[in-house]
Scaffold this active site. Structure first.
Site, PDB file in Angstrom:
ATOM      1  N   LYS A  50      50.695  78.263  26.154  1.00 33.74           N
ATOM      2  CA  LYS A  50      50.660  79.717  26.316  1.00 33.74           C
ATOM      3  C   LYS A  50      50.480  80.036  27.785  1.00 33.74           C
ATOM      4  O   LYS A  50      49.612  79.483  28.461  1.00 33.74           O
ATOM      5  CB  LYS A  50      49.482  80.316  25.520  1.00 33.74           C
ATOM      6  CG  LYS A  50      49.408  81.839  25.594  1.00 33.74           C
ATOM      7  CD  LYS A  50      50.366  82.486  24.641  1.00 33.74           C
ATOM      8  CE  LYS A  50      50.638  83.943  24.946  1.00 33.74           C
ATOM      9  NZ  LYS A  50      51.727  84.161  25.930  1.00 33.74           N
ATOM     10  N   GLN A  71      45.679  78.049  33.749  1.00 35.61           N
ATOM     11  CA  GLN A  71      45.840  78.639  32.419  1.00 35.61           C
ATOM     12  C   GLN A  71      45.137  77.803  31.335  1.00 35.61           C
ATOM     13  O   GLN A  71      44.629  78.358  30.360  1.00 35.61           O
ATOM     14  CB  GLN A  71      47.338  78.766  32.112  1.00 35.61           C
ATOM     15  CG  GLN A  71      47.677  79.829  31.084  1.00 35.61           C
ATOM     16  CD  GLN A  71      47.743  81.231  31.666  1.00 35.61           C
ATOM     17  OE1 GLN A  71      48.351  81.444  32.698  1.00 35.61           O
ATOM     18  NE2 GLN A  71      47.137  82.189  30.991  1.00 35.61           N
ATOM     19  N   LYS A  83      41.448  78.880  31.527  1.00 35.72           N
ATOM     20  CA  LYS A  83      41.351  80.308  31.197  1.00 35.72           C
ATOM     21  C   LYS A  83      41.523  80.509  29.695  1.00 35.72           C
ATOM     22  O   LYS A  83      40.728  81.191  29.046  1.00 35.72           O
ATOM     23  CB  LYS A  83      42.458  81.055  31.956  1.00 35.72           C
ATOM     24  CG  LYS A  83      42.464  82.552  31.736  1.00 35.72           C
ATOM     25  CD  LYS A  83      43.764  83.212  32.221  1.00 35.72           C
ATOM     26  CE  LYS A  83      44.119  82.851  33.639  1.00 35.72           C
ATOM     27  NZ  LYS A  83      45.164  83.762  34.186  1.00 35.72           N
ATOM     28  N   LYS A 131      52.886  77.527  32.134  1.00 37.15           N
ATOM     29  CA  LYS A 131      53.377  78.601  33.003  1.00 37.15           C
ATOM     30  C   LYS A 131      54.835  78.321  33.306  1.00 37.15           C
ATOM     31  O   LYS A 131      55.287  77.180  33.273  1.00 37.15           O
ATOM     32  CB  LYS A 131      52.591  78.621  34.325  1.00 37.15           C
ATOM     33  CG  LYS A 131      52.573  79.983  34.980  1.00 37.15           C
ATOM     34  CD  LYS A 131      51.524  80.864  34.339  1.00 37.15           C
ATOM     35  CE  LYS A 131      51.504  82.254  34.900  1.00 37.15           C
ATOM     36  NZ  LYS A 131      50.272  82.951  34.532  1.00 37.15           N
ATOM     37  N   GLY A 147      54.466  87.712  30.366  1.00 40.14           N
ATOM     38  CA  GLY A 147      54.750  88.167  31.725  1.00 40.14           C
ATOM     39  C   GLY A 147      53.764  87.625  32.746  1.00 40.14           C
ATOM     40  O   GLY A 147      52.759  87.013  32.426  1.00 40.14           O
ATOM     41  N   ASP A 148      54.106  87.824  33.992  1.00 44.18           N
ATOM     42  CA  ASP A 148      53.234  87.586  35.145  1.00 44.18           C
ATOM     43  C   ASP A 148      53.890  88.420  36.253  1.00 44.18           C
ATOM     44  O   ASP A 148      54.628  89.370  35.948  1.00 44.18           O
ATOM     45  CB  ASP A 148      53.174  86.076  35.491  1.00 44.18           C
ATOM     46  CG  ASP A 148      52.024  85.722  36.440  1.00 44.18           C
ATOM     47  OD1 ASP A 148      50.900  85.565  35.978  1.00 44.18           O
ATOM     48  OD2 ASP A 148      52.258  85.632  37.670  1.00 44.18           O
ATOM     49  N   THR A 187      44.855  92.998  31.200  1.00 41.01           N
ATOM     50  CA  THR A 187      44.321  92.208  32.312  1.00 41.01           C
ATOM     51  C   THR A 187      43.402  93.069  33.177  1.00 41.01           C
ATOM     52  O   THR A 187      42.290  92.667  33.534  1.00 41.01           O
ATOM     53  CB  THR A 187      45.458  91.581  33.141  1.00 41.01           C
ATOM     54  OG1 THR A 187      46.397  90.988  32.253  1.00 41.01           O
ATOM     55  CG2 THR A 187      44.928  90.524  34.094  1.00 41.01           C
ATOM     56  N   ASN A 233      50.891  95.795  37.539  1.00 47.30           N
ATOM     57  CA  ASN A 233      50.271  95.992  36.230  1.00 47.30           C
ATOM     58  C   ASN A 233      48.744  95.803  36.258  1.00 47.30           C
ATOM     59  O   ASN A 233      48.000  96.646  35.739  1.00 47.30           O
ATOM     60  CB  ASN A 233      50.916  95.029  35.219  1.00 47.30           C
ATOM     61  CG  ASN A 233      50.143  94.948  33.921  1.00 47.30           C
ATOM     62  OD1 ASN A 233      49.248  94.117  33.759  1.00 47.30           O
ATOM     63  ND2 ASN A 233      50.447  95.832  33.000  1.00 47.30           N
TER      64      ASN A 233
HETATM   65  N1  GLU Z   1      50.238  85.851  33.228  1.00 41.39           N
HETATM   66  C1  GLU Z   1      49.002  86.182  32.611  1.00 41.39           C
HETATM   67  C2  GLU Z   1      47.920  85.247  33.079  1.00 41.39           C
HETATM   68  O1  GLU Z   1      47.919  84.850  34.229  1.00 41.39           O
HETATM   69  C3  GLU Z   1      49.112  86.328  31.091  1.00 41.39           C
HETATM   70  C4  GLU Z   1      49.701  85.167  30.372  1.00 41.39           C
HETATM   71  C5  GLU Z   1      49.975  85.447  28.897  1.00 41.39           C
HETATM   72  O2  GLU Z   1      49.723  86.546  28.413  1.00 41.39           O
HETATM   73  O3  GLU Z   1      50.441  84.511  28.235  1.00 41.39           O
HETATM   74  O4  GLU Z   1      47.012  84.905  32.368  1.00 41.39           O
END
Ligand code: GLU
Length: 447
Positions: free
Chosen positions: A92, A113, A116, A128, A167-168, A212, A243
């Site tokens: 994810k 990630q 996190k 990612k 997204g990012d 976020t 965002n």
């Molecule tokens: N890009 C966001 C992050 O840095 C969200 C990633 C997601 O929702 O999968 O955590």
């Protein structure tokens, strides 16, 4: 900070095996610096070489993305997906479309990630992806053709139980829509849970857009609350105007604070009256214009071309633009100007020097992998809704996000205390995120 002896050689190996990937090295070093006491308490992690394994992505895919621009010219970009760790759930993590993207950026983001996602307490692994494609200045049709070409490669390796992108930077609702449409067409399946950050009319979740920024603000509110303080009456500076920055602004104002500066890659806008949310939303989300244009509408605001947002005095700093945007010197300026708390809405926005300055000065510091976990946490809530063919209301979803951020804060704070660094949420986030993944990896055997 010096690396504990037992992880020194692991770090040297990471540098050797991943040459030239400075951001990835930086992200790995920060985690390894914190793990010394964990290996003392859990020698089985060292024996099973969990750290060595965690630093090596499970799978990396790099592909060509050819597309045609509006003049009919052929354009070539490079696409990436790094599936870093699936110990806790399907891979994810977001997709970043930005000209600075190369393998080292995607690997740093994928690595962050893992921890996190673990901290959210939800069943998601870490990944990612992205491309060096620059959506800025491109027409909707160009963005669509690019996304369709990107998905022609990506669809083979993703799926609701396999890998769930979102997204990012440079990837928002428009891009996710085009990517989803192409995935649906290629697979002949309406597999809602394959992507998150979808539009509300086709399986998206309430609060995902806001998550976020809201989450980061909730996290900072928890840090302040622990000191008997809060956002009420505080002056905040929020870097960026995308965002994360927009919904950080919204939540800070709801909690009684005032955002007095925002920025983009060209310059800084200062509005001592507090930013007007509707104007920022219209400029950035609808018209896709620069933050400078804010001053045409709000005459009291000032634009500083090429300015440094960290020179603007504030109580709370919310770096919400990109990696390494706060240097050691910026951190010193913030401390000198009376900043008492920092919440990282972006991924790794503070350099290692900057982090040391904040910690040494006793600034409350919420590291990105904890403070900005609300985005991916709400993505996991979107997956839950998709799996249950359900859709929750705004308030219900926001309440879940709020509770998750309180838990993330508590988890980091407890881990920091348990491992001998009370109040140090960098240590808390790295250790707290790591232990759960390590336990799952041990349970799965040598894979
Ligand atoms: N890009 C966001 C992050 O840095 C969200 C990633 C997601 O929702 O999968 O955590």
């Amino acid at each position: 900070m010096a690396l504990p002896e037992r992880v020194q050689s692991i770090y040297q190996d990471v540098i050797k095996r991943n040459p030239g990937e400075a951001e990835f090295h930086q992200a790995v070093k920060e985690v390894l610096e914190c793990l010394g006491p964990v290996l003392v308490k859990y020698p089985e992690f060292a024996e099973a070489k969990v750290i060595e394994r965690i630093c090596e992505p499970e799978r990396q895919t790099i592909f060509r993305v050819p597309w045609q621009d509006d003049r009919g010219q052929v354009q070539i970009n490079r696409g990436f997906r790094v599936q870093f760790n699936s110990a806790l759930g399907p891979y994810k993590g977001g997709l970043r479309f930005h000209p600075s993207v190369y393998l080292g950026i995607i690997k740093f983001l994928g690595f962050e990630q893992i921890f996190k996602n673990s901290l959210t307490g939800l069943p998601i692994g870490g990944a990612k992806g992205g491309s060096d494609f620059d959506p800025k200045g491109k027409s909707d049709n160009e963005v669509m053709r690019f996304c369709q070409s990107f998905m022609i490669e990506l669809w083979r390796i993703i799926g609701e139980h396999t890998d769930v992108p979102a997204g990012d930077i440079g990837v928002g609702a428009r891009e996710i829509g085009f990517l989803f449409g192409q995935y649906k067409r290629l697979t002949s399946k309406f597999e809602a849970g394959v992507l998150t950050g979808k539009g509300l009319v086709y399986g998206g979740s309430q609060v995902r857009t806001e998550a976020t920024g809201y989450g980061c603000t909730y996290f900072v509110e928890e840090m302040l609350k622990a000191k008997g303080n809060g956002f009420m009456g505080k002056k905040a500076v929020v870097s960026g105007s995308g965002n994360v920055a927009i919904y950080t602004l919204e939540k800070i104002h709801q909690l009684g604070g005032k955002v007095v500066a925002m920025s983009d890659s060209h310059g800084v806008v200062v509005d001592e009256d507090g930013f007007n949310l509707e104007t920022v939303k219209q400029l950035k989300e609808v018209d896709r214009r620069r933050i400078k244009d804010y001053c045409d509408i709000h005459k009291q605001a000032k634009y500083i071309d090429g300015g440094n947002i960290w020179d603007v005095p504030c109580d709370v700093a919310m770096p919400s633009a990109t990696q390494n945007e706060i240097s050691g010197n910026d951190a010193r300026t913030l401390v000198k100007n009376g900043c008492i708390a920092v919440g990282e809405g972006a991924n790794m926005p503070t350099t290692p020097d900057g982090v040391q300055v904040f910690l040494a000065a006793g600034v409350l510091f919420g590291p990105g992998k904890a403070a900005n976990a609300g985005g991916v946490a709400t993505s996991a809530l979107e997956m839950q809704q998709n799996a249950g063919r359900d859709a929750w209301g705004f308030e219900e979803t926001d309440a879940k996000l709020h509770q998750i951020m309180k838990n993330v804060y508590q988890h980091c704070s407890d881990a920091a205390e348990e491992f001998g660094s009370p109040g140090n949420l960098v240590v808390g986030a790295n250790i707290g995120g790591f232990i759960k993944v390590a336990r799952a990896m041990i349970a799965h055997g040598l894979v």
